[in-house]
Design an enzyme around this catalytic site. Structure first.
Site, PDB file in Angstrom:
ATOM      1  N   LEU A  44      37.650   9.896   9.180  1.00 28.93           N
ATOM      2  CA  LEU A  44      37.597   9.355   7.825  1.00 28.93           C
ATOM      3  C   LEU A  44      37.404   7.853   7.825  1.00 28.93           C
ATOM      4  O   LEU A  44      38.042   7.118   8.587  1.00 28.93           O
ATOM      5  CB  LEU A  44      38.877   9.713   7.063  1.00 28.93           C
ATOM      6  CG  LEU A  44      38.939   9.236   5.613  1.00 28.93           C
ATOM      7  CD1 LEU A  44      39.542  10.312   4.704  1.00 28.93           C
ATOM      8  CD2 LEU A  44      39.754   7.944   5.478  1.00 28.93           C
ATOM      9  N   ASN A  46      37.503   4.441   5.178  1.00 31.85           N
ATOM     10  CA  ASN A  46      37.748   3.931   3.830  1.00 31.85           C
ATOM     11  C   ASN A  46      37.445   2.437   3.759  1.00 31.85           C
ATOM     12  O   ASN A  46      36.306   2.057   4.007  1.00 31.85           O
ATOM     13  CB  ASN A  46      39.109   4.343   3.254  1.00 31.85           C
ATOM     14  CG  ASN A  46      40.314   3.980   4.073  1.00 31.85           C
ATOM     15  OD1 ASN A  46      40.476   4.404   5.206  1.00 31.85           O
ATOM     16  ND2 ASN A  46      41.204   3.200   3.480  1.00 31.85           N
ATOM     17  N   ASP A  47      38.349   1.560   3.418  1.00 30.38           N
ATOM     18  CA  ASP A  47      38.040   0.179   3.019  1.00 30.38           C
ATOM     19  C   ASP A  47      37.168  -0.577   4.035  1.00 30.38           C
ATOM     20  O   ASP A  47      37.446  -0.539   5.240  1.00 30.38           O
ATOM     21  CB  ASP A  47      39.324  -0.623   2.854  1.00 30.38           C
ATOM     22  CG  ASP A  47      40.319   0.002   1.915  1.00 30.38           C
ATOM     23  OD1 ASP A  47      40.055   1.094   1.393  1.00 30.38           O
ATOM     24  OD2 ASP A  47      41.380  -0.618   1.705  1.00 30.38           O
ATOM     25  N   GLN A  63      38.244   0.676   7.723  1.00 32.54           N
ATOM     26  CA  GLN A  63      39.385   1.526   7.978  1.00 32.54           C
ATOM     27  C   GLN A  63      38.903   2.875   8.513  1.00 32.54           C
ATOM     28  O   GLN A  63      38.017   3.510   7.931  1.00 32.54           O
ATOM     29  CB  GLN A  63      40.182   1.737   6.692  1.00 32.54           C
ATOM     30  CG  GLN A  63      40.879   0.495   6.161  1.00 32.54           C
ATOM     31  CD  GLN A  63      42.137   0.174   6.939  1.00 32.54           C
ATOM     32  OE1 GLN A  63      43.187   0.748   6.701  1.00 32.54           O
ATOM     33  NE2 GLN A  63      42.034  -0.750   7.875  1.00 32.54           N
ATOM     34  N   TYR A 106      46.061  -1.956   8.708  1.00 36.14           N
ATOM     35  CA  TYR A 106      45.538  -1.820   7.360  1.00 36.14           C
ATOM     36  C   TYR A 106      44.534  -2.944   7.058  1.00 36.14           C
ATOM     37  O   TYR A 106      44.221  -3.761   7.893  1.00 36.14           O
ATOM     38  CB  TYR A 106      46.686  -1.798   6.350  1.00 36.14           C
ATOM     39  CG  TYR A 106      47.279  -0.417   6.119  1.00 36.14           C
ATOM     40  CD1 TYR A 106      47.173   0.583   7.068  1.00 36.14           C
ATOM     41  CD2 TYR A 106      47.949  -0.123   4.941  1.00 36.14           C
ATOM     42  CE1 TYR A 106      47.718   1.848   6.859  1.00 36.14           C
ATOM     43  CE2 TYR A 106      48.497   1.137   4.714  1.00 36.14           C
ATOM     44  CZ  TYR A 106      48.385   2.120   5.673  1.00 36.14           C
ATOM     45  OH  TYR A 106      48.914   3.365   5.449  1.00 36.14           O
ATOM     46  N   SER A 107      44.078  -2.967   5.808  1.00 37.45           N
ATOM     47  CA  SER A 107      42.910  -3.774   5.450  1.00 37.45           C
ATOM     48  C   SER A 107      43.159  -5.278   5.491  1.00 37.45           C
ATOM     49  O   SER A 107      44.301  -5.751   5.406  1.00 37.45           O
ATOM     50  CB  SER A 107      42.424  -3.384   4.056  1.00 37.45           C
ATOM     51  OG  SER A 107      41.869  -2.091   4.078  1.00 37.45           O
ATOM     52  N   ARG A 167      50.009  -6.027   0.841  1.00 32.20           N
ATOM     53  CA  ARG A 167      49.005  -5.775   1.875  1.00 32.20           C
ATOM     54  C   ARG A 167      47.643  -6.392   1.527  1.00 32.20           C
ATOM     55  O   ARG A 167      47.451  -6.965   0.474  1.00 32.20           O
ATOM     56  CB  ARG A 167      48.840  -4.269   2.099  1.00 32.20           C
ATOM     57  CG  ARG A 167      48.567  -3.434   0.852  1.00 32.20           C
ATOM     58  CD  ARG A 167      48.488  -1.958   1.261  1.00 32.20           C
ATOM     59  NE  ARG A 167      48.454  -1.054   0.118  1.00 32.20           N
ATOM     60  CZ  ARG A 167      49.527  -0.481  -0.430  1.00 32.20           C
ATOM     61  NH1 ARG A 167      50.729  -0.748   0.053  1.00 32.20           N
ATOM     62  NH2 ARG A 167      49.416   0.354  -1.453  1.00 32.20           N
ATOM     63  N   ASP A 168      46.722  -6.233   2.481  1.00 35.10           N
ATOM     64  CA  ASP A 168      45.298  -6.551   2.322  1.00 35.10           C
ATOM     65  C   ASP A 168      45.034  -8.045   2.194  1.00 35.10           C
ATOM     66  O   ASP A 168      44.523  -8.526   1.178  1.00 35.10           O
ATOM     67  CB  ASP A 168      44.697  -5.814   1.117  1.00 35.10           C
ATOM     68  CG  ASP A 168      45.004  -4.331   1.104  1.00 35.10           C
ATOM     69  OD1 ASP A 168      45.230  -3.779   2.194  1.00 35.10           O
ATOM     70  OD2 ASP A 168      45.019  -3.727   0.015  1.00 35.10           O
ATOM     71  N   GLU A 222      45.602  -4.008  -4.952  1.00 37.33           N
ATOM     72  CA  GLU A 222      45.136  -3.913  -3.581  1.00 37.33           C
ATOM     73  C   GLU A 222      43.844  -4.709  -3.416  1.00 37.33           C
ATOM     74  O   GLU A 222      43.135  -5.002  -4.376  1.00 37.33           O
ATOM     75  CB  GLU A 222      44.870  -2.450  -3.194  1.00 37.33           C
ATOM     76  CG  GLU A 222      46.111  -1.590  -3.143  1.00 37.33           C
ATOM     77  CD  GLU A 222      45.824  -0.214  -2.578  1.00 37.33           C
ATOM     78  OE1 GLU A 222      46.481   0.159  -1.586  1.00 37.33           O
ATOM     79  OE2 GLU A 222      44.950   0.497  -3.114  1.00 37.33           O
TER      80      GLU A 222
END
Length: 463
Positions: A44, A46-47, A63, A106-107, A167-168, A222
């Site tokens: 998978l 994602n970002d 991600q 994480y991002s 986050r991010d 986010e």
């Protein structure tokens, strides 16, 4: 092949290489792979993360959970290009193999300083009592090698009054200082943008939260992103918990674009415009960066939330990034169009009202100019299984309708998306189709819709 059931919080190690190579070979045979959208070799995506033009090449991180097409232990996968069209896989990636990031990388974004690219990310760290927010740093050298900073995490914990949902990081330079934006939520359940300041990219001081002058944006923020474009300050923000408003904010999560003026001393953003960045079904967590020559560019995640798309279990991969988009300011608001390098890769279709076309290739583009007094429809697929696109100058609406497709996607969030148009005026529309991925650019990129579709036939009909 036989698929292994690997535990959700497993990071990639050398012992997994054999299985991962088999999985990649399996996924290469998927009939639904796009040609020009960055997609995962398996698992998978994602970002988008860490986007940059560094040492003459574009670097895109994203991600990635390698082992299955579902959300799990997030790595930063890494692809490299010289032209935004042809992308090569890189083994220089972020793997969550340290204790401080034990639940995933994480991002975050990246910034160049001193001939190096500094990659900032959230080190996901969960405890029985909840998350402990940690922000971390890795450095990419000129030769492309990546190493993590020995002093990680560079920020450990949450300021007073904030929850553990922080986050991010998005780091940028302004007025001879470095600033970091973080998305988060306070203890009252209201979304916040946290602002940190640094002189050296290593030591960070919390300055407070950015005042956006409104309180109806949701419970959690986010992926903040900031850039000055054509004399305007542009802020992107991805929202959790934003209530739907008539035809707007229909997705599980939404992304908005603010233009205006930021004041980092007073911690305010004076908003001039605020719009949904993409009015389609499948878009989230975009990130802006400067490409070759300082050109403003953007990628977004071609997905939204916890989706289970058709065929994902049999394909063993899920999601992609949008096409690279050139962004600019016109009439005070953000416009988006595919980067010039990518446009020529798509075969151009020519269709007239009453015609049916069966494209020879599974990647094509279509330029349309609507009538000013009557409705125009485009159907992609058969009569019993198609996407319906409606340009209605009388009602002043552009509609993308998935209700007639057999393969359903996230129906709980509705089957149509609507973009307002000026009534009784012609509008130009550009469609870019890439084997189940469709991006629609309306009025020169004033509005955009990104969506997935899986019809049995890909014929195109104009009604």
């Amino acid at each position: 092949m036989e698929f292994l059931n690997i535990e959700k919080y497993t990071y990639l190690e050398e012992k997994h290489r054999g299985y991962l190579d088999q999985l990649k070979d399996f996924c290469k045979k998927s009939p639904r792979l796009p040609r020009y959208h960055i997609h995962p070799p398996c698992g998978l995506l994602n970002d988008p993360n860490g986007l940059c033009y560094f040492e003459g090449k574009y670097h895109v991180f994203y991600q990635w959970f390698p082992f299955a097409p579902k959300h799990g232990m997030k790595h930063w996968a890494h692809v490299i290009s010289e032209d935004l069209v042809h992308w090569e896989w890189s083994e220089e990636m972020l793997v969550p193999d340290h204790e401080f990031e034990k639940n995933g990388c994480y991002s975050g974004n990246s910034i160049e300083a001193g001939g190096k690219q500094y990659l900032f990310y959230t080190a996901n760290y969960k405890t029985k009592q909840g998350k402990v927010p940690k922000q971390a740093l890795a450095v990419m050298e000129k030769d492309g090698k990546i190493h993590k900073y020995s002093g990680n995490p560079v920020i450990d914990g949450a300021p007073e009054g904030m929850s553990g949902e922080i986050r991010d990081p998005f780091v940028f330079e302004k007025d001879d200082s470095y600033y970091m934006m973080l998305g988060g939520s306070d203890l009252d359940g209201t979304g916040q943008i946290l602002i940190y300041k640094s002189a050296d990219l290593l030591s960070w001081d919390y300055r407070g939260n950015l005042d956006l002058g409104r309180q109806d944006l949701g419970t959690m923020f986010e992926c903040p992103a900031y850039m000055e474009i054509d004399g305007k300050d542009v802020l992107l923000l991805s929202l959790i918990g934003r209530a739907a408003q008539e035809e707007r904010f229909q997705n599980e999560f939404s992304t908005v674009c603010f233009t205006g003026r930021i004041d980092l001393e007073k911690l305010t953003f004076e908003t001039e415009t605020m719009e949904e960045l993409d009015k389609g079904f499948d878009f989230y967590a975009p990130q802006m960066f400067c490409g070759k020559g300082g050109r403003p560019l953007m990628f977004g995640w071609f997905g939204c939330g916890v989706q289970e798309l058709p065929y994902f279990r049999e394909d063993m991969w899920q999601h992609a990034l949008t096409l690279p988009r050139e962004i600019c300011i016109k009439d005070g608001r953000l416009y988006q169009m595919p980067a010039q390098e990518i446009i020529s890769q798509f075969s151009a279709l020519d269709i007239k009202r009453g015609q049916i076309i069966i494209p020879e290739e599974n990647a094509w583009r279509l330029h349309l100019i609507s009538d000013t007094e009557c409705k125009t429809e485009i159907h992609i697929g058969e009569s019993y299984d198609h996407l319906k696109i409606v340009m209605d100058p009388i009602k002043g609406q552009f509609i993308a309708d998935r209700s007639c497709l057999k393969q359903k996607i996230s129906e709980e969030y509705g089957t149509r998306r609507v973009c307002p148009l000026d009534t009784h005026k012609s509008v130009e529309v550009d469609l870019y189709y890439d084997n189940t991925f469709l991006e629609i650019y309306i009025d020169g990129g004033k509005d955009v819709m990104s969506l997935r579709l899986f019809p049995e036939s890909y014929k195109v009909e104009m009604i």
